[in-house]
Design a protein around this motif. Structure first.
Motif, PDB file in Angstrom:
ATOM      1  N   VAL A 172      -3.741   4.230  13.999  1.00  0.00           N
ATOM      2  CA  VAL A 172      -2.539   4.821  13.406  1.00  0.00           C
ATOM      3  C   VAL A 172      -1.327   4.018  13.860  1.00  0.00           C
ATOM      4  CG1 VAL A 172      -1.088   6.872  13.277  1.00  0.00           C
ATOM      5  CG2 VAL A 172      -3.576   7.110  13.390  1.00  0.00           C
ATOM      6  N   PRO A 173      -0.458   3.573  12.952  1.00  0.00           N
ATOM      7  CA  PRO A 173       0.711   2.798  13.372  1.00  0.00           C
ATOM      8  C   PRO A 173       1.701   3.651  14.145  1.00  0.00           C
ATOM      9  CG  PRO A 173       0.852   3.338  11.034  1.00  0.00           C
ATOM     10  CD  PRO A 173      -0.513   3.765  11.489  1.00  0.00           C
ATOM     11  N   GLY A 174       2.426   3.011  15.067  1.00  0.00           N
ATOM     12  CA  GLY A 174       3.499   3.696  15.760  1.00  0.00           C
ATOM     13  C   GLY A 174       4.681   3.910  14.834  1.00  0.00           C
ATOM     14  N   GLU A 175       5.609   4.773  15.255  1.00  0.00           N
ATOM     15  CA  GLU A 175       6.729   5.111  14.378  1.00  0.00           C
ATOM     16  C   GLU A 175       7.577   3.888  14.056  1.00  0.00           C
ATOM     17  OE1 GLU A 175      10.556   8.183  14.187  1.00  0.00           O
ATOM     18  OE2 GLU A 175       9.034   8.379  15.756  1.00  0.00           O
ATOM     19  N   ASP A 176       7.898   3.075  15.073  1.00  0.00           N
ATOM     20  CA  ASP A 176       8.731   1.890  14.840  1.00  0.00           C
ATOM     21  C   ASP A 176       8.013   0.906  13.924  1.00  0.00           C
ATOM     22  OD1 ASP A 176      10.671   2.985  16.444  1.00  0.00           O
ATOM     23  OD2 ASP A 176      10.158   1.787  18.214  1.00  0.00           O
ATOM     24  N   GLU A 177       6.733   0.709  14.177  1.00  0.00           N
ATOM     25  CA  GLU A 177       5.953  -0.195  13.331  1.00  0.00           C
ATOM     26  C   GLU A 177       5.926   0.295  11.890  1.00  0.00           C
ATOM     27  OE1 GLU A 177       1.319  -1.806  12.885  1.00  0.00           O
ATOM     28  OE2 GLU A 177       1.880  -0.433  14.513  1.00  0.00           O
ATOM     29  N   HIS A 178       5.759   1.604  11.737  1.00  0.00           N
ATOM     30  CA  HIS A 178       5.699   2.181  10.394  1.00  0.00           C
ATOM     31  C   HIS A 178       7.030   2.034   9.669  1.00  0.00           C
ATOM     32  CE1 HIS A 178       4.842   4.979   7.139  1.00  0.00           C
ATOM     33  NE2 HIS A 178       5.944   5.642   7.460  1.00  0.00           N
ATOM     34  N   VAL A 179       8.136   2.315  10.343  1.00  0.00           N
ATOM     35  CA  VAL A 179       9.456   2.200   9.721  1.00  0.00           C
ATOM     36  C   VAL A 179       9.717   0.756   9.304  1.00  0.00           C
ATOM     37  CG1 VAL A 179      11.944   2.343  10.157  1.00  0.00           C
ATOM     38  CG2 VAL A 179      10.437   4.233  10.828  1.00  0.00           C
ATOM     39  N   ALA A 180       9.346  -0.206  10.156  1.00  0.00           N
ATOM     40  CA  ALA A 180       9.531  -1.619   9.810  1.00  0.00           C
ATOM     41  C   ALA A 180       8.685  -1.987   8.594  1.00  0.00           C
ATOM     42  CB  ALA A 180       9.173  -2.496  10.999  1.00  0.00           C
ATOM     43  N   TRP A 181       7.440  -1.462   8.561  1.00  0.00           N
ATOM     44  CA  TRP A 181       6.563  -1.718   7.405  1.00  0.00           C
ATOM     45  C   TRP A 181       7.174  -1.157   6.128  1.00  0.00           C
ATOM     46  CZ3 TRP A 181       4.437   2.107   4.319  1.00  0.00           C
ATOM     47  CH2 TRP A 181       3.525   1.676   3.345  1.00  0.00           C
ATOM     48  N   LEU A 182       7.689   0.075   6.191  1.00  0.00           N
ATOM     49  CA  LEU A 182       8.251   0.709   5.010  1.00  0.00           C
ATOM     50  C   LEU A 182       9.487  -0.041   4.536  1.00  0.00           C
ATOM     51  CD1 LEU A 182       8.358   2.961   2.931  1.00  0.00           C
ATOM     52  CD2 LEU A 182       9.541   4.388   4.615  1.00  0.00           C
ATOM     53  N   ARG A 183      10.333  -0.445   5.459  1.00  0.00           N
ATOM     54  CA  ARG A 183      11.544  -1.171   5.072  1.00  0.00           C
ATOM     55  C   ARG A 183      11.169  -2.483   4.366  1.00  0.00           C
ATOM     56  NH1 ARG A 183      14.026  -0.605   9.479  1.00  0.00           N
ATOM     57  NH2 ARG A 183      15.422   1.064   8.827  1.00  0.00           N
ATOM     58  N   GLY A 184      10.173  -3.171   4.898  1.00  0.00           N
ATOM     59  CA  GLY A 184       9.726  -4.409   4.266  1.00  0.00           C
ATOM     60  C   GLY A 184       9.091  -4.176   2.916  1.00  0.00           C
ATOM     61  N   ARG A 185       8.329  -3.094   2.802  1.00  0.00           N
ATOM     62  CA  ARG A 185       7.664  -2.792   1.536  1.00  0.00           C
ATOM     63  C   ARG A 185       8.681  -2.450   0.454  1.00  0.00           C
ATOM     64  NH1 ARG A 185       2.899  -4.447   0.436  1.00  0.00           N
ATOM     65  NH2 ARG A 185       2.220  -3.763   2.484  1.00  0.00           N
ATOM     66  N   LEU A 186       9.713  -1.704   0.811  1.00  0.00           N
ATOM     67  CA  LEU A 186      10.726  -1.341  -0.176  1.00  0.00           C
ATOM     68  C   LEU A 186      11.554  -2.548  -0.614  1.00  0.00           C
ATOM     69  CD1 LEU A 186      12.011   2.063   1.265  1.00  0.00           C
ATOM     70  CD2 LEU A 186      10.383   1.690  -0.596  1.00  0.00           C
ATOM     71  N   ALA A 187      11.670  -3.540   0.262  1.00  0.00           N
ATOM     72  CA  ALA A 187      12.420  -4.752  -0.082  1.00  0.00           C
ATOM     73  C   ALA A 187      11.579  -5.755  -0.864  1.00  0.00           C
ATOM     74  CB  ALA A 187      12.949  -5.408   1.191  1.00  0.00           C
ATOM     75  N   ASP A 188      10.281  -5.546  -0.902  1.00  0.00           N
ATOM     76  CA  ASP A 188       9.365  -6.479  -1.573  1.00  0.00           C
ATOM     77  C   ASP A 188       9.349  -6.184  -3.070  1.00  0.00           C
ATOM     78  OD1 ASP A 188       7.345  -8.079  -2.475  1.00  0.00           O
ATOM     79  OD2 ASP A 188       5.803  -7.302  -1.125  1.00  0.00           O
ATOM     80  N   THR A 189       9.879  -7.093  -3.856  1.00  0.00           N
ATOM     81  CA  THR A 189       9.963  -6.863  -5.301  1.00  0.00           C
ATOM     82  C   THR A 189       8.609  -6.988  -5.990  1.00  0.00           C
ATOM     83  OG1 THR A 189      10.515  -9.206  -5.654  1.00  0.00           O
ATOM     84  CG2 THR A 189      12.351  -7.652  -5.415  1.00  0.00           C
ATOM     85  N   THR A 190       7.578  -7.464  -5.292  1.00  0.00           N
ATOM     86  CA  THR A 190       6.243  -7.545  -5.893  1.00  0.00           C
ATOM     87  C   THR A 190       5.427  -6.283  -5.640  1.00  0.00           C
ATOM     88  OG1 THR A 190       5.155  -8.555  -3.955  1.00  0.00           O
ATOM     89  CG2 THR A 190       6.269 -10.031  -5.501  1.00  0.00           C
ATOM     90  N   SER A 191       6.002  -5.330  -4.912  1.00  0.00           N
ATOM     91  CA  SER A 191       5.293  -4.106  -4.552  1.00  0.00           C
ATOM     92  C   SER A 191       5.974  -2.901  -5.187  1.00  0.00           C
ATOM     93  CB  SER A 191       5.267  -3.940  -3.028  1.00  0.00           C
ATOM     94  OG  SER A 191       4.631  -2.735  -2.655  1.00  0.00           O
ATOM     95  N   ILE A 192       5.170  -1.917  -5.614  1.00  0.00           N
ATOM     96  CA  ILE A 192       5.693  -0.670  -6.176  1.00  0.00           C
ATOM     97  C   ILE A 192       5.108   0.476  -5.343  1.00  0.00           C
ATOM     98  CG2 ILE A 192       5.924   0.768  -8.228  1.00  0.00           C
ATOM     99  CD1 ILE A 192       5.228  -1.708  -9.904  1.00  0.00           C
ATOM    100  N   LEU A 193       5.938   1.098  -4.544  1.00  0.00           N
ATOM    101  CA  LEU A 193       5.492   2.182  -3.667  1.00  0.00           C
ATOM    102  C   LEU A 193       5.971   3.503  -4.243  1.00  0.00           C
ATOM    103  CD1 LEU A 193       4.114   3.068  -1.047  1.00  0.00           C
ATOM    104  CD2 LEU A 193       6.288   2.678   0.137  1.00  0.00           C
ATOM    105  N   ASN A 194       5.029   4.376  -4.576  1.00  0.00           N
ATOM    106  CA  ASN A 194       5.340   5.653  -5.215  1.00  0.00           C
ATOM    107  C   ASN A 194       4.914   6.824  -4.340  1.00  0.00           C
ATOM    108  OD1 ASN A 194       6.090   4.865  -8.176  1.00  0.00           O
ATOM    109  ND2 ASN A 194       4.207   3.733  -7.760  1.00  0.00           N
ATOM    110  N   ILE A 195       5.692   7.896  -4.392  1.00  0.00           N
ATOM    111  CA  ILE A 195       5.292   9.177  -3.830  1.00  0.00           C
ATOM    112  C   ILE A 195       4.641   9.979  -4.951  1.00  0.00           C
ATOM    113  CG2 ILE A 195       6.075  11.305  -2.724  1.00  0.00           C
ATOM    114  CD1 ILE A 195       6.345   8.807  -0.987  1.00  0.00           C
ATOM    115  N   VAL A 196       3.470  10.535  -4.663  1.00  0.00           N
ATOM    116  CA  VAL A 196       2.764  11.363  -5.643  1.00  0.00           C
ATOM    117  C   VAL A 196       3.252  12.797  -5.497  1.00  0.00           C
ATOM    118  CG1 VAL A 196       0.522  12.195  -6.438  1.00  0.00           C
ATOM    119  CG2 VAL A 196       0.740   9.855  -5.556  1.00  0.00           C
TER     120      VAL A 196
END
Length: 210
Positions: free
Chosen positions: A105-129
């Motif tokens: 399980v990722p740590g909170e800081d690691e997870h927040v950094a991952w999410l910030r990078g994912r949202l900035a990645d224009t090749t990725s589409i992250l959706n909440i169901v």
């Protein structure tokens, strides 16, 4: 105009716009922005986070939504930083980690950094169901540039308490309608029978672990 005030306030709260509350404030505001390239760039970045260029398809999904087995509406909305805690909770379920590429399980800081990078990645589409308007899962589309035509790797997580309702299938169908001109690929471990069943029922062809 009165009917635009709520939207203007929301955009300003998100840092995506400056609101001129009166007519005599428009020219000073424009003069300031004309001379502030950094602020214009910041505004551009913030507005870009609010729009993914798929508005027409999202509108059609809202008008003619996908449904779970019990008839409740299943929607996809773009993820944002405010979803960090919810997404970390999804990632922390034992059922989620058992079939993940990284079992820990990722740590909170690691997870927040991952999410910030994912949202900035224009090749990725992250959706909440959303199920009946409430968040119950995540559907992620990661671009696969090595493919000859537009393609995404699709990943789905639904909360354990909301499985067997057809939410995953409805979310997958919604994603297909959101990006109809691309191939979808999914990497599924041999022991992950629920995911194999989900993708097989959706018409995917099995090729080893893909």
């Amino acid at each position: 105009a009165g009917n635009q005030r709520a939207m203007a306030a929301a955009l300003q709260a998100r840092g995506a716009a400056h609101v001129a509350e009166a007519r005599d404030r428009v020219q000073p505001l424009l003069t300031r922005l004309t001379g502030d390239a950094r602020e214009r760039a910041r505004l551009s970045g913030e507005t870009g986070k609010l729009c993914d260029g798929r508005g027409a398809r999202r509108a059609l999904l809202a008008i003619r939504p996908e449904l779970a087995r019990d008839g409740r509406q299943v929607d996809l909305r773009p993820a944002e930083m405010a979803d960090a805690a919810f997404l970390l909770r999804l990632q922390s379920f034992p059922q989620s980690r058992r079939f993940a590429r990284k079992p820990a399980v990722p740590g909170e800081d690691e997870h927040v950094a991952w999410l910030r990078g994912r949202l900035a990645d224009t090749t990725s589409i992250l959706n909440i169901v959303l199920y009946g308007g409430e968040p119950v899962g995540m559907l992620r589309l990661d671009g696969r540039p090595q493919q000859r035509q537009p393609a995404f790797e699709v990943s789905i997580i639904v909360e354990p308490g909301h499985t067997r309702l057809g939410i995953g299938a409805a979310a997958l169908s919604a994603a297909r309608r959101l990006v109809p001109d691309a191939e979808f690929h999914a990497h599924v471990l041999p022991t992950n029978e629920p995911s194999h069943a989900l993708f097989s029922a959706a018409g995917f062809a099995r090729d080893g672990d893909w």
